[in-house]
Design a protein around this motif. Structure first.
Motif, PDB file in Angstrom:
ATOM      1  N   ALA A  52       4.818 -13.023 -38.804  1.00 23.77           N
ATOM      2  CA  ALA A  52       5.595 -11.872 -38.340  1.00 23.77           C
ATOM      3  C   ALA A  52       5.910 -10.921 -39.487  1.00 23.77           C
ATOM      4  N   LEU A  53       6.267 -11.473 -40.660  1.00 23.17           N
ATOM      5  CA  LEU A  53       6.546 -10.625 -41.816  1.00 23.17           C
ATOM      6  C   LEU A  53       5.301  -9.883 -42.275  1.00 23.17           C
ATOM      7  N   ALA A  54       4.153 -10.550 -42.303  1.00 27.40           N
ATOM      8  CA  ALA A  54       2.913  -9.898 -42.742  1.00 27.40           C
ATOM      9  C   ALA A  54       2.508  -8.790 -41.782  1.00 27.40           C
ATOM     10  N   VAL A  55       2.637  -9.029 -40.487  1.00 24.50           N
ATOM     11  CA  VAL A  55       2.279  -8.008 -39.500  1.00 24.50           C
ATOM     12  C   VAL A  55       3.218  -6.812 -39.596  1.00 24.50           C
ATOM     13  N   ALA A  56       4.513  -7.059 -39.811  1.00 24.83           N
ATOM     14  CA  ALA A  56       5.467  -5.958 -39.937  1.00 24.83           C
ATOM     15  C   ALA A  56       5.153  -5.085 -41.148  1.00 24.83           C
ATOM     16  N   LEU A  57       4.831  -5.707 -42.287  1.00 23.69           N
ATOM     17  CA  LEU A  57       4.495  -4.930 -43.481  1.00 23.69           C
ATOM     18  C   LEU A  57       3.193  -4.156 -43.285  1.00 23.69           C
ATOM     19  N   ALA A  58       2.204  -4.769 -42.637  1.00 23.51           N
ATOM     20  CA  ALA A  58       0.941  -4.074 -42.388  1.00 23.51           C
ATOM     21  C   ALA A  58       1.135  -2.913 -41.426  1.00 23.51           C
ATOM     22  N   LEU A  59       1.970  -3.103 -40.422  1.00 24.08           N
ATOM     23  CA  LEU A  59       2.233  -2.015 -39.477  1.00 24.08           C
ATOM     24  C   LEU A  59       2.970  -0.868 -40.151  1.00 24.08           C
ATOM     25  N   ARG A  60       3.892  -1.194 -41.038  1.00 21.97           N
ATOM     26  CA  ARG A  60       4.601  -0.135 -41.760  1.00 21.97           C
ATOM     27  C   ARG A  60       3.640   0.658 -42.636  1.00 21.97           C
ATOM     28  N   ALA A  61       2.713  -0.036 -43.302  1.00 16.20           N
ATOM     29  CA  ALA A  61       1.732   0.665 -44.122  1.00 16.20           C
ATOM     30  C   ALA A  61       0.810   1.528 -43.277  1.00 16.20           C
ATOM     31  N   ALA A  62       0.436   1.062 -42.083  1.00 18.33           N
ATOM     32  CA  ALA A  62      -0.446   1.839 -41.217  1.00 18.33           C
ATOM     33  C   ALA A  62       0.238   3.086 -40.681  1.00 18.33           C
ATOM     34  N   LEU A  63       1.549   3.023 -40.482  1.00 17.28           N
ATOM     35  CA  LEU A  63       2.275   4.172 -39.946  1.00 17.28           C
ATOM     36  C   LEU A  63       2.655   5.187 -41.018  1.00 17.28           C
ATOM     37  N   ARG A  64       2.464   4.855 -42.270  1.00 13.19           N
ATOM     38  CA  ARG A  64       2.819   5.786 -43.351  1.00 13.19           C
ATOM     39  C   ARG A  64       1.639   6.649 -43.777  1.00 13.19           C
ATOM     40  N   ARG A  65       0.446   6.344 -43.302  1.00  8.99           N
ATOM     41  CA  ARG A  65      -0.735   7.122 -43.656  1.00  8.99           C
ATOM     42  C   ARG A  65      -1.590   7.324 -42.422  1.00  8.99           C
ATOM     43  N   GLY A  66      -2.336   8.418 -42.418  1.00 11.25           N
ATOM     44  CA  GLY A  66      -3.267   8.657 -41.336  1.00 11.25           C
ATOM     45  C   GLY A  66      -2.665   9.420 -40.176  1.00 11.25           C
ATOM     46  N   ALA A 124      -4.359  -2.852 -30.946  1.00 14.05           N
ATOM     47  CA  ALA A 124      -4.431  -1.484 -30.428  1.00 14.05           C
ATOM     48  C   ALA A 124      -3.980  -0.440 -31.443  1.00 14.05           C
ATOM     49  N   CYS A 125      -3.523  -0.858 -32.619  1.00 19.96           N
ATOM     50  CA  CYS A 125      -3.165   0.127 -33.644  1.00 19.96           C
ATOM     51  C   CYS A 125      -4.377   0.974 -34.039  1.00 19.96           C
ATOM     52  N   ALA A 126      -5.545   0.353 -34.093  1.00 24.72           N
ATOM     53  CA  ALA A 126      -6.753   1.098 -34.447  1.00 24.72           C
ATOM     54  C   ALA A 126      -7.118   2.120 -33.376  1.00 24.72           C
ATOM     55  N   PRO A 127      -7.195   1.751 -32.078  1.00 19.36           N
ATOM     56  CA  PRO A 127      -7.437   2.791 -31.066  1.00 19.36           C
ATOM     57  C   PRO A 127      -6.370   3.875 -31.033  1.00 19.36           C
ATOM     58  N   ALA A 128      -5.118   3.504 -31.295  1.00 16.21           N
ATOM     59  CA  ALA A 128      -4.061   4.520 -31.315  1.00 16.21           C
ATOM     60  C   ALA A 128      -4.290   5.527 -32.425  1.00 16.21           C
ATOM     61  N   ALA A 129      -4.674   5.051 -33.614  1.00 14.73           N
ATOM     62  CA  ALA A 129      -4.935   5.966 -34.731  1.00 14.73           C
ATOM     63  C   ALA A 129      -6.141   6.854 -34.445  1.00 14.73           C
ATOM     64  N   TRP A 130      -7.193   6.293 -33.871  1.00 16.49           N
ATOM     65  CA  TRP A 130      -8.389   7.088 -33.596  1.00 16.49           C
ATOM     66  C   TRP A 130      -8.145   8.111 -32.498  1.00 16.49           C
ATOM     67  N   THR A 131      -7.439   7.743 -31.448  1.00 15.75           N
ATOM     68  CA  THR A 131      -7.164   8.711 -30.390  1.00 15.75           C
ATOM     69  C   THR A 131      -6.206   9.802 -30.868  1.00 15.75           C
ATOM     70  N   ALA A 132      -5.237   9.438 -31.706  1.00 14.16           N
ATOM     71  CA  ALA A 132      -4.353  10.458 -32.274  1.00 14.16           C
ATOM     72  C   ALA A 132      -5.124  11.411 -33.184  1.00 14.16           C
ATOM     73  N   HIS A 133      -6.069  10.866 -33.939  1.00 12.90           N
ATOM     74  CA  HIS A 133      -6.916  11.718 -34.783  1.00 12.90           C
ATOM     75  C   HIS A 133      -7.767  12.650 -33.923  1.00 12.90           C
ATOM     76  N   LEU A 134      -8.323  12.132 -32.849  1.00  9.39           N
ATOM     77  CA  LEU A 134      -9.122  12.963 -31.945  1.00  9.39           C
ATOM     78  C   LEU A 134      -8.282  14.068 -31.334  1.00  9.39           C
ATOM     79  N   PHE A 135      -7.058  13.737 -30.944  1.00 11.04           N
ATOM     80  CA  PHE A 135      -6.167  14.743 -30.366  1.00 11.04           C
ATOM     81  C   PHE A 135      -5.841  15.840 -31.384  1.00 11.04           C
ATOM     82  N   LEU A 173      -4.143  -9.376 -39.171  1.00  9.88           N
ATOM     83  CA  LEU A 173      -3.086 -10.303 -39.582  1.00  9.88           C
ATOM     84  C   LEU A 173      -2.414 -10.971 -38.391  1.00  9.88           C
ATOM     85  N   CYS A 174      -2.261 -10.235 -37.295  1.00  5.57           N
ATOM     86  CA  CYS A 174      -1.650 -10.836 -36.112  1.00  5.57           C
ATOM     87  C   CYS A 174      -2.565 -11.914 -35.526  1.00  5.57           C
TER      88      CYS A 174
END
Length: 409
Positions: A156-170, A242-253, A132-133
């Motif tokens: 900006a509104l679409a990216v904020a909503l997508a980021l909030r959804a990404a931080l609520r799961r995973g 970088a949200c995707a690499p952050a989620a994958w590295t956090a999962h690996l950790f 979206l960004c």
């Protein structure tokens, strides 16, 4: 024999004790053997057994002593507390509790905690903010006039909503509510406003600071990099991707620490094994962010401000990694401090225009003259990220930070 007085109760056999039926004289002490026999009745309580009763569910579901040690550590029991139970440390106390835990012979032992798996839901959500960004940046570059501002606001509104959804799961979602025991610093302030400020400053702050030092700004931002108030979209786009690499590295950790939790034989061994894993995960994310930043700068034809973008990305990644494990107080304080420093830099430049206050802009001018406007957020976010990294090496290397969640009642 004549004149010899016989006892009233008859002759006494050799070795026979005095009868205890008669009244005792006042002040007569009891025999030592009697006192020793009554001592266990007064101190018969088993402190370890009482501790096991308080943590009965933890002892019953534990598959190894380290899991009990992690649960005890999460409930605030330290090595000094274990010394009151005549143990050298928490792990030694956990070993005794694990050995003494009573389980029903007909009930199978609980299975080891399963490591989290990759799910399509959170994997797709981690990609959504970057997609979206990228679409929003493309729309801003293609639009003109008022439609450009509308595209920027909608993006900006679409990216904020997508980021909030990404931080609520995973892997980037908060899981401290499901973990045993009180979390250190579980109650903290909100970090969302300061995160928004830091990202907005990376987009608009450098252009505003340069304009302010030159006597402006004379107009509002036009959404382009060559306007009177230039925008730097490459760092923001790189952070969104970088949200995707952050989620994958956090999962690996998370996966690796769960394995270490089952293989370690002590809290110190676990901390020594997790510390390089944490630093490796952090370095892996920085490498991914640097690659994305290089790509975005080349596509948008903007300078790659590596120091500023990597410092901000490190700060946000470490803050989120600590938050997902329940340590929310330090990220809130550090993010607030970094945002305050950036805001203070802008405020002092504008305040220096007042009569007699020209000296207020001297620190910012001294820093910006040789290093550029990006040195202010690079310094603020870099020091904040280093502070959180030191804090993470202390908090995230504890076994209690990675203990599996307790079963729902």
């Amino acid at each position: 024999m004549p004149g010899t007085a016989e006892p009233a109760s008859g002759p006494k056999a050799p070795g026979t004790a005095e009868p205890a039926s008669g009244p005792k004289a006042p002040g007569t002490a009891e025999p030592v053997a009697g006192r020793r026999a009554s001592a266990p009745r007064r101190g018969a309580a088993d402190p370890v057994k009482a501790l096991m009763h308080r943590h009965r569910e933890l002892c019953e579901r534990a598959v190894d002593p380290l899991e009990i040690a992690a649960g005890l550590e999460a409930h605030g029991i330290t090595d000094r507390t274990a010394a009151r139970f005549r143990h050298r440390d928490v792990f030694s106390l956990a070993e005794e509790m694990y050995a003494r835990a009573s389980r029903d012979g007909d009930t199978p032992l609980p299975a080891p905690p399963a490591t989290p798996r990759v799910r399509a839901g959170w994997a797709l959500l981690s990609l959504l903010p970057g997609v979206l960004c990228a679409a929003a940046v493309t729309a801003v570059h293609l639009a003109h006039g008022q439609s450009r501002m509308l595209a920027a606001a909608a993006g900006a509104l679409a990216v904020a909503l997508a980021l909030r959804a990404a931080l609520r799961r995973g892997p980037l979602s908060r899981t401290d509510a499901d973990r045993p025991g009180p979390r250190p610093g579980a109650a903290s302030g909100r970090t969302a406003p300061w995160t928004v400020w830091l990202i907005a400053y990376s987009l608009l702050g450098n252009g505003l600071l340069d304009s302010a030092l030159a006597g402006g700004p004379d107009a509002l931002p036009t959404g382009t990099a060559d306007g009177p108030w230039p925008l730097t979209a490459a760092p923001v786009l790189a952070l969104a991707l970088a949200c995707a690499p952050a989620a994958w590295t956090a999962h690996l950790f998370t996966v690796r620490t769960r394995r270490r939790l089952g293989a370690s034989r002590g809290l110190e061994d676990f901390a020594a094994a997790v510390r390089p894993l944490l630093l490796g995960t952090f370095a892996l994310f920085l490498g991914a962010l640097a690659g994305l930043l290089t790509l975005c700068a080349a596509v948008l034809d903007e300078p790659a401000v590596f120091a500023q973008a990597l410092a901000l990305g490190s700060l946000l990644f470490l803050a989120r990694l600590l938050t997902t494990h329940g340590f929310t107080y330090a990220p809130a304080v550090v993010l607030t401090a970094a945002a305050t420093i950036e805001a203070a830099a802008l405020a002092t430049v504008f305040a220096s225009r007042l009569p007699g206050l020209g000296f207020l802009a001297t620190p910012v001018e001294t820093l910006v003259a040789p290093w550029g406007a990006g040195s202010v957020p690079a310094l603020a976010c870099g020091v904040a990220a280093l502070t959180l990294l030191v804090h993470a090496t202390r908090k995230l290397t504890r076994a209690s930070a990675h203990a599996p969640p307790e079963p729902a009642p």
